[in-house]
Write a protein that holds these residues in place. Structure first.
Motif: not given
Length: 330
Positions: A194-199, A218-224, A228-238
């Motif tokens: 998910v996107h960062s909780s800051r704003g 079930l939040v596994s990672h937060e990104v700004v 980066t978010l889509v790259s994490f998906v491509a890496a299989g992180l969620g």
């Protein structure tokens, strides 16, 4: 000395005759002669050597003529350029953009601006949080912001642009990747990026979307940043929930499944008292390049309790878990 004195002088210098210069200036000869004498008196030296038959420039007059031409040309250029700025054809425009529109709407908008207003210097600031966009609009660092509502700021005017369908970005090896659309409840036991909780409106939206469907995400990672978010998906992180425009990123290893009945709004924000034609024309161009609305999911495929109140807030399920954030990153 006034500009008219320079124009009178140039006319006499080019015509070498007071009578012809007066005709060119659409005035009588005596007043013209008087004005030239006044100019010479102010300068302290003669501009012309006069005889009964002809008028010739003195050495000082020839030097003054060069400067007079330069001054009058500069005044003409200044007026012409300033008029173009006043008409919105020249100037500087700074546009801020949330992550998803950075990869979808912004490229079309920028190309259209450069085509329609080639003399406008356009600066793009992508992947901006809405809190940062609001601050930049108030300070004058941004002229237009493409953002996700709601934004509660009286100093800004919000113009709805479109409603973006939400999709699930899924690793292409995931079992859900083969499905064209899914219910949000299919994400119940999936790790989410998910996107960062800051704003971030998208952060709050995803949490509320899941909770309204009856489960805690079930939040596994937060990104700004969205990329980066889509790259994490491509890496299989969620799995990630994003506006449909994010698919324009074209990251290998990611598939996109429509989330049934889920949308989020995109708006253009400007300062409430913005009056510059440059900004008004840019907003017109922005509307012109908006894509055709996506075909909505048939109502028979939507959960019965989906609702919307017209403020950009999405409701899902019997108990309304609403989005009331003041900022967004996607």
């Amino acid at each position: 000395m006034e500009l008219r004195h320079l124009r009178y002088f140039v006319a006499v210098a080019e015509e070498r005759h007071f009578g012809r210069a007066a005709e060119r200036l659409h005035m009588a000869q005596p007043p013209l002669s008087t004005q030239i004498r006044q100019l010479e008196a102010e300068l302290g030296f003669p501009l012309f050597a006069r005889t009964t038959r002809r008028v010739e420039l003195t050495d000082g007059g020839r030097a003054y003529l060069e400067h007079a031409h330069a001054i009058l040309n500069a005044v003409e250029v200044a007026g012409r350029q300033s008029r173009r700025v006043a008409e919105g054809l020249e100037g500087r425009l700074t546009v801020g953009c949330v992550g998803s529109a950075t990869y979808d709407l912004m490229p079309r908008f920028t190309r259209a601006l450069r085509t329609a207003q080639p003399d406008v210097e356009v600066t793009i600031q992508g992947e901006m949080l809405v809190v940062d966009q609001v601050d930049a609009l108030r300070s004058g660092d941004l002229d237009i912001a493409l953002l996700r509502p709601p934004v509660h700021e009286p100093a800004l005017t919000m113009r709805p642009l479109r409603s973006d369908r939400l999709v699930a970005a899924v690793p292409d090896s995931h079992p859900l990747a083969a499905r064209p659309s899914i219910d949000v409840r299919a994400l119940e036991r999936e790790p989410l990026v998910v996107h960062s909780s800051r704003g971030s409106v998208m952060h709050r939206l995803v949490l509320d979307l899941c909770e309204s469907a009856g489960f805690t995400p079930l939040v596994s990672h937060e990104v700004v940043e969205t990329s980066t978010l889509v790259s994490f998906v491509a890496a299989g992180l969620g799995i990630a929930v994003v506006p449909e425009g994010v698919s324009k990123l074209g990251v290998p290893g990611v598939r996109y499944c429509a989330l049934k009945g889920a949308t989020v709004e995109l708006c253009a924000a400007t300062r409430t008292h913005e009056t510059r034609p440059l900004v008004a024309r840019a907003l017109e161009i922005l509307v012109e390049v908006l894509p055709e609305p996506a075909v909505e999911t048939p109502s028979s495929e939507r959960p019965e309790d989906t609702d919307r109140d017209g403020t950009g807030r999405l409701f899902w399920g019997g108990e309304r878990g609403h989005i009331d954030a003041r900022s967004a990153s996607c």
